[in-house]
Design a protein around this motif. Sequence first.
Motif, short mmCIF file in Angstrom:
data_model
loop_
_atom_site.label_atom_id
_atom_site.label_comp_id
_atom_site.label_asym_id
_atom_site.label_seq_id
_atom_site.Cartn_x
_atom_site.Cartn_y
_atom_site.Cartn_z
N GLY A 26 7.60 66.08 -0.26
CA GLY A 26 8.08 65.07 0.67
C GLY A 26 9.47 64.55 0.34
O GLY A 26 9.95 63.60 0.97
N ILE A 27 10.14 65.18 -0.60
CA ILE A 27 11.46 64.71 -1.05
C ILE A 27 12.49 64.81 0.07
O ILE A 27 13.33 63.91 0.22
CB ILE A 27 11.93 65.52 -2.28
N VAL A 28 12.43 65.85 0.85
CA VAL A 28 13.42 66.04 1.91
C VAL A 28 13.35 64.89 2.92
O VAL A 28 14.37 64.29 3.25
CB VAL A 28 13.23 67.41 2.60
N GLU A 29 12.13 64.56 3.37
CA GLU A 29 11.98 63.48 4.33
C GLU A 29 12.33 62.12 3.71
O GLU A 29 12.97 61.29 4.34
CB GLU A 29 10.56 63.43 4.89
N LEU A 30 11.87 61.91 2.49
CA LEU A 30 12.08 60.61 1.84
C LEU A 30 13.55 60.31 1.57
O LEU A 30 13.94 59.16 1.48
CB LEU A 30 11.29 60.54 0.52
N ILE A 37 21.34 62.80 -3.22
CA ILE A 37 20.19 62.07 -3.77
C ILE A 37 19.24 63.04 -4.46
O ILE A 37 18.78 62.79 -5.58
CB ILE A 37 19.45 61.30 -2.66
N ILE A 38 18.95 64.15 -3.81
CA ILE A 38 18.03 65.13 -4.39
C ILE A 38 18.59 65.68 -5.69
O ILE A 38 17.88 65.76 -6.71
CB ILE A 38 17.73 66.26 -3.38
N TYR A 39 19.86 66.03 -5.70
CA TYR A 39 20.49 66.55 -6.91
C TYR A 39 20.50 65.48 -8.01
O TYR A 39 20.19 65.76 -9.17
CB TYR A 39 21.91 67.03 -6.60
N GLY A 40 20.80 64.25 -7.65
CA GLY A 40 20.78 63.15 -8.61
C GLY A 40 19.41 62.96 -9.23
O GLY A 40 19.28 62.74 -10.44
N ALA A 41 18.38 63.06 -8.39
CA ALA A 41 17.01 62.92 -8.90
C ALA A 41 16.68 64.06 -9.86
O ALA A 41 16.04 63.83 -10.91
CB ALA A 41 16.02 62.89 -7.73
N LEU A 43 18.81 65.72 -11.67
CA LEU A 43 19.56 65.46 -12.90
C LEU A 43 18.87 64.41 -13.75
O LEU A 43 18.82 64.51 -14.98
CB LEU A 43 21.00 65.03 -12.57
N TRP A 44 18.30 63.38 -13.09
CA TRP A 44 17.55 62.35 -13.81
C TRP A 44 16.34 62.96 -14.51
O TRP A 44 16.04 62.63 -15.66
CB TRP A 44 17.12 61.25 -12.83
N ILE A 45 15.65 63.88 -13.82
CA ILE A 45 14.51 64.57 -14.42
C ILE A 45 14.96 65.36 -15.64
O ILE A 45 14.32 65.31 -16.70
CB ILE A 45 13.82 65.50 -13.39
N ALA A 46 16.06 66.08 -15.52
CA ALA A 46 16.57 66.87 -16.65
C ALA A 46 16.92 65.97 -17.83
O ALA A 46 16.60 66.29 -18.99
CB ALA A 46 17.78 67.69 -16.22
N ASP A 47 17.55 64.84 -17.56
CA ASP A 47 17.87 63.88 -18.63
C ASP A 47 16.60 63.38 -19.31
O ASP A 47 16.53 63.28 -20.53
CB ASP A 47 18.66 62.69 -18.09
N LYS A 48 15.60 63.06 -18.50
CA LYS A 48 14.33 62.56 -19.03
C LYS A 48 13.69 63.61 -19.94
O LYS A 48 13.18 63.29 -21.02
CB LYS A 48 13.39 62.22 -17.87
N LEU A 49 13.72 64.87 -19.51
CA LEU A 49 13.12 65.94 -20.30
C LEU A 49 13.86 66.18 -21.61
O LEU A 49 13.25 66.64 -22.58
CB LEU A 49 13.06 67.23 -19.48
#
Length: 82
Positions: A26-30, A37-41, A43-49
């Motif tokens: 549901g990321i595309v709709e949200l 925004i999708i790329y930023g999210a 990148l945030w996931i990669a940083d978290k990992l």
Amino acid sequence: MRTWQVERRQRTRHLIELGGLVVKAGIVELTNDDRAIIYGALLWIADKLQSHEGQRALDLWAAKGKQAFDAERREERMGRRT
């Protein structure tokens, strides 16, 4: 078929499947399909990992994904029985 063609098709299929997960979640709709925004999210996931919480995040996200896939399979089976 040449080796490079097979590898290219495998890579293309892999990329399509990954994109499908973004849509399925549901990321595309949200995000109104906002690529920044999708790329930023992501990148945030990669940083978290890469942080000290990386393994905990992996475990949590793996469990959540498995639950979602299992629920989807149950729904598909129930839909076939009806």
